[in-house]
Design a protein around this motif. Structure first.
Motif, short mmCIF file in Angstrom:
data_model
loop_
_atom_site.label_atom_id
_atom_site.label_comp_id
_atom_site.label_asym_id
_atom_site.label_seq_id
_atom_site.Cartn_x
_atom_site.Cartn_y
_atom_site.Cartn_z
N GLU A 1 0.83 -1.20 0.00
CA GLU A 1 0.00 0.00 0.00
C GLU A 1 0.86 1.25 0.00
N VAL A 2 0.47 2.19 -0.86
CA VAL A 2 1.03 3.53 -0.84
C VAL A 2 0.14 4.30 0.13
N ARG A 3 0.76 4.99 1.09
CA ARG A 3 0.01 5.61 2.19
C ARG A 3 0.22 7.12 2.17
N ALA A 4 -0.85 7.87 2.06
CA ALA A 4 -0.77 9.33 2.07
C ALA A 4 -1.78 9.87 3.07
N GLU A 5 -1.36 10.86 3.82
CA GLU A 5 -2.25 11.50 4.78
C GLU A 5 -2.20 13.01 4.58
N PHE A 6 -3.37 13.62 4.70
CA PHE A 6 -3.45 15.08 4.54
C PHE A 6 -4.61 15.61 5.37
N ARG B 1 -5.20 5.43 0.62
CA ARG B 1 -4.40 4.26 0.33
C ARG B 1 -4.57 3.86 -1.13
N LEU B 2 -3.45 3.51 -1.75
CA LEU B 2 -3.46 2.93 -3.10
C LEU B 2 -2.84 1.55 -2.95
N LEU B 3 -3.53 0.52 -3.42
CA LEU B 3 -3.06 -0.86 -3.28
C LEU B 3 -2.47 -1.35 -4.59
N GLY B 4 -1.49 -2.24 -4.47
CA GLY B 4 -0.89 -2.79 -5.68
C GLY B 4 0.09 -3.90 -5.35
N PHE B 5 0.85 -4.27 -6.35
CA PHE B 5 1.80 -5.37 -6.20
C PHE B 5 3.05 -5.11 -7.03
N TRP B 6 4.14 -5.77 -6.66
CA TRP B 6 5.40 -5.67 -7.39
C TRP B 6 5.34 -6.57 -8.61
N GLU B 7 5.94 -6.12 -9.67
CA GLU B 7 6.05 -6.92 -10.89
C GLU B 7 7.45 -6.65 -11.46
N ALA B 8 8.21 -7.67 -11.71
CA ALA B 8 9.52 -7.55 -12.36
C ALA B 8 10.50 -6.63 -11.63
N GLY B 9 10.58 -6.75 -10.31
CA GLY B 9 11.62 -6.07 -9.55
C GLY B 9 11.44 -4.60 -9.25
N ARG B 10 11.36 -3.75 -10.25
CA ARG B 10 11.26 -2.30 -10.01
C ARG B 10 9.98 -1.69 -10.57
N LEU B 11 8.98 -2.51 -10.77
CA LEU B 11 7.70 -2.04 -11.29
C LEU B 11 6.61 -2.32 -10.26
N ILE B 12 5.86 -1.29 -9.92
CA ILE B 12 4.72 -1.45 -9.03
C ILE B 12 3.47 -1.18 -9.85
N ILE B 13 2.54 -2.11 -9.82
CA ILE B 13 1.26 -1.92 -10.49
C ILE B 13 0.22 -1.64 -9.42
N LEU B 14 -0.32 -0.41 -9.45
CA LEU B 14 -1.35 -0.02 -8.50
C LEU B 14 -2.72 -0.35 -9.08
N THR B 15 -3.52 -1.07 -8.31
CA THR B 15 -4.78 -1.59 -8.82
C THR B 15 -6.00 -0.77 -8.43
#
Length: 106
Positions: free
Chosen positions: A62-67, A73-87
Motif C-alpha cells: 500500500e502507498v500511504r498518504a495523509e493530509f 491508500r493505493l493498493l498494488g503489487f510488485w512486478e519484475a523487480g522495479r515495477l509497481i502496479i497499483l490496482t
C-alpha cells in the motif's frame, strides 16, 4: 539513481480505479498523494509511513498518504523487480483496510 516505475492497472473496458480515486480528491489531497507517489519512485529507502506491505495478504503493498486528518491508500503489487502496479485506492476511514478493497486488488 534509484527509480521505481509505477503503473496504474486498467480493466479490459479501459477503466482505471486509481485515476478514479485521484480524480475524486480535492486539489491539495491529490497533490499530497502524487507527492507520495514521487517519493516511492525516487527514494532509495521509502519510509514505512509512505509504503509498506499490507499485513494479512500474500503480496499486496500500500502507498500511504495523509493530509489534514484524511488518509488515502493505493493498493498494488510488485512486478519484475522495479515495477509497481497499483490496482485501486480508497479513503481510509477505519483501522483495517476494507476487505472488498483487498479482494479487488488481489
Amino acid at each position: 539513481m534509484w527509480v521505481i516505475e509505477i503503473q496504474f492497472y486498467r480493466t479490459a473496458a479501459g477503466a482505471c480505479p486509481v485515476e478514479e480515486i485521484l480524480d475524486s480528491l480535492n486539489a491539495k489531497q491529490s497533490q499530497k498523494v502524487l507527492g507520495v507517489l514521487k517519493a516511492v519512485q525516487e527514494l532509495p529507502r521509502v519510509p514505512i509511513q509512505y509504503f509498506k506491505k499490507l499485513a494479512g495478504t500474500a503480496d499486496l503493498w500500500e502507498v500511504r498518504a495523509e493530509f489534514g486528518g484524511d488518509a488515502f491508500r493505493l493498493l498494488g503489487f510488485w512486478e519484475a523487480g522495479r515495477l509497481i502496479i497499483l490496482t485501486n485506492g480508497f479513503a481510509k476511514k477505519t483501522q483495517k483496510a476494507p476487505e472488498r478493497e483487498i479482494a479487488l486488488a488481489e
